[in-house]
Scaffold this motif. Structure first.
Motif, short mmCIF file in Angstrom:
data_model
loop_
_atom_site.label_atom_id
_atom_site.label_comp_id
_atom_site.label_asym_id
_atom_site.label_seq_id
_atom_site.Cartn_x
_atom_site.Cartn_y
_atom_site.Cartn_z
N TYR A 8 0.84 -1.20 0.00
CA TYR A 8 0.00 0.00 0.00
C TYR A 8 0.88 1.26 0.00
O TYR A 8 0.63 2.20 -0.76
CB TYR A 8 -0.93 -0.01 1.21
CG TYR A 8 -1.90 1.16 1.22
CD1 TYR A 8 -3.10 1.07 0.54
CD2 TYR A 8 -1.61 2.33 1.90
CE1 TYR A 8 -3.99 2.13 0.53
CE2 TYR A 8 -2.48 3.39 1.89
CZ TYR A 8 -3.68 3.29 1.22
OH TYR A 8 -4.55 4.35 1.20
N LEU A 9 1.90 1.26 0.84
CA LEU A 9 2.80 2.41 0.89
C LEU A 9 3.55 2.59 -0.43
O LEU A 9 3.71 3.72 -0.92
CB LEU A 9 3.78 2.27 2.06
CG LEU A 9 3.15 2.32 3.46
CD1 LEU A 9 4.19 1.99 4.52
CD2 LEU A 9 2.52 3.67 3.70
N MET A 10 4.02 1.49 -1.00
CA MET A 10 4.72 1.58 -2.28
C MET A 10 3.79 2.07 -3.39
O MET A 10 4.18 2.88 -4.24
CB MET A 10 5.30 0.22 -2.67
CG MET A 10 6.38 -0.28 -1.74
SD MET A 10 7.89 0.64 -1.88
CE MET A 10 8.46 0.02 -3.44
N GLY A 11 2.55 1.60 -3.40
CA GLY A 11 1.58 2.05 -4.40
C GLY A 11 1.24 3.51 -4.24
O GLY A 11 1.12 4.24 -5.23
N GLY A 12 1.07 3.96 -3.01
CA GLY A 12 0.79 5.37 -2.77
C GLY A 12 1.95 6.24 -3.20
O GLY A 12 1.76 7.30 -3.81
N LEU A 13 3.16 5.81 -2.89
CA LEU A 13 4.35 6.55 -3.30
C LEU A 13 4.47 6.59 -4.82
O LEU A 13 4.78 7.62 -5.41
CB LEU A 13 5.60 5.92 -2.68
CG LEU A 13 6.93 6.58 -3.02
CD1 LEU A 13 6.97 8.00 -2.47
CD2 LEU A 13 8.08 5.77 -2.44
N PHE A 14 4.20 5.46 -5.46
CA PHE A 14 4.21 5.42 -6.93
C PHE A 14 3.24 6.43 -7.51
O PHE A 14 3.58 7.18 -8.44
CB PHE A 14 3.86 4.01 -7.42
CG PHE A 14 3.61 3.93 -8.90
CD1 PHE A 14 4.67 3.93 -9.79
CD2 PHE A 14 2.32 3.87 -9.40
CE1 PHE A 14 4.45 3.86 -11.16
CE2 PHE A 14 2.09 3.81 -10.76
CZ PHE A 14 3.16 3.80 -11.64
N ALA A 15 2.02 6.50 -6.97
CA ALA A 15 1.02 7.43 -7.48
C ALA A 15 1.45 8.88 -7.26
O ALA A 15 1.27 9.72 -8.15
CB ALA A 15 -0.33 7.18 -6.80
N LEU A 16 2.03 9.17 -6.11
CA LEU A 16 2.49 10.54 -5.85
C LEU A 16 3.59 10.95 -6.83
O LEU A 16 3.56 12.06 -7.36
CB LEU A 16 2.97 10.66 -4.41
CG LEU A 16 1.89 10.55 -3.33
CD1 LEU A 16 2.52 10.56 -1.95
CD2 LEU A 16 0.86 11.65 -3.48
N VAL A 17 4.53 10.07 -7.07
CA VAL A 17 5.61 10.37 -8.01
C VAL A 17 5.05 10.51 -9.43
O VAL A 17 5.41 11.41 -10.17
CB VAL A 17 6.72 9.29 -7.94
CG1 VAL A 17 7.72 9.44 -9.06
CG2 VAL A 17 7.42 9.35 -6.59
N TRP A 18 4.16 9.61 -9.80
CA TRP A 18 3.55 9.65 -11.13
C TRP A 18 2.81 10.97 -11.33
O TRP A 18 2.96 11.64 -12.35
CB TRP A 18 2.58 8.48 -11.29
CG TRP A 18 1.85 8.47 -12.60
CD1 TRP A 18 0.68 9.11 -12.89
CD2 TRP A 18 2.26 7.82 -13.80
NE1 TRP A 18 0.32 8.88 -14.19
CE2 TRP A 18 1.29 8.10 -14.77
CE3 TRP A 18 3.35 7.03 -14.13
CZ2 TRP A 18 1.37 7.61 -16.06
CZ3 TRP A 18 3.42 6.53 -15.42
CH2 TRP A 18 2.45 6.83 -16.36
N ASN A 19 2.00 11.34 -10.34
CA ASN A 19 1.21 12.56 -10.45
C ASN A 19 2.10 13.80 -10.49
O ASN A 19 1.80 14.76 -11.21
CB ASN A 19 0.21 12.67 -9.30
CG ASN A 19 -0.88 11.62 -9.41
OD1 ASN A 19 -1.14 11.09 -10.49
ND2 ASN A 19 -1.50 11.29 -8.30
N ARG A 20 3.17 13.81 -9.74
CA ARG A 20 4.09 14.95 -9.76
C ARG A 20 4.72 15.08 -11.15
O ARG A 20 4.82 16.18 -11.69
CB ARG A 20 5.18 14.78 -8.71
CG ARG A 20 6.23 15.89 -8.81
CD ARG A 20 7.17 15.84 -7.69
NE ARG A 20 6.49 16.45 -6.54
CZ ARG A 20 6.93 16.40 -5.32
NH1 ARG A 20 8.03 15.77 -5.04
NH2 ARG A 20 6.27 16.98 -4.35
N ASN A 21 5.14 13.96 -11.74
CA ASN A 21 5.74 13.99 -13.08
C ASN A 21 4.71 14.36 -14.14
O ASN A 21 5.03 15.04 -15.11
CB ASN A 21 6.41 12.66 -13.42
CG ASN A 21 7.69 12.47 -12.66
OD1 ASN A 21 8.33 13.42 -12.25
ND2 ASN A 21 8.05 11.22 -12.46
#
Length: 91
Positions: free
Chosen positions: A72-85
């Motif tokens: 869950y933490l890895m998925g949330g981090l992935f989404a945050l990085v994706w959205n920032r990019n």
């Protein structure tokens, strides 16, 4: 065009994948298949396996929970990085 990913939804998907893979490993351990798998992997890496893989029913729930939370933490981090990019690419 903005392709934002929900951090919560991404966390749930990653958590489910991590927990499912952990559940598969628990099944391997319970059925005794894991012992031969660990031996093969160890030998292909020029390591001599020393211990056995034991099944402990009391730890399965904790292991699945930890795997889900980590996913869950890895998925949330992935989404945050994706959205920032995605935001940077939009303009």
């Amino acid at each position: 065009m903005s392709d934002k990913i929900s951090a919560h939804r991404s966390g749930l998907v990653f958590g489910a994948i991590f927990a499912a893979s952990h559940a598969a490993w628990i099944g391997f351990v319970a059925s005794g298949v894991s012992e031969s798998a660990v031996d093969v992997v160890a030998r292909t890496n020029f390591v001599e396996p020393e211990d056995t893989v034991d099944f402990d029913l009391s730890l399965t729930g904790a292991g699945l929970t930890i795997a889900f939370v980590a996913g869950y933490l890895m998925g949330g981090l992935f989404a945050l990085v994706w959205n920032r990019n995605e935001t940077k690419n939009d303009g």
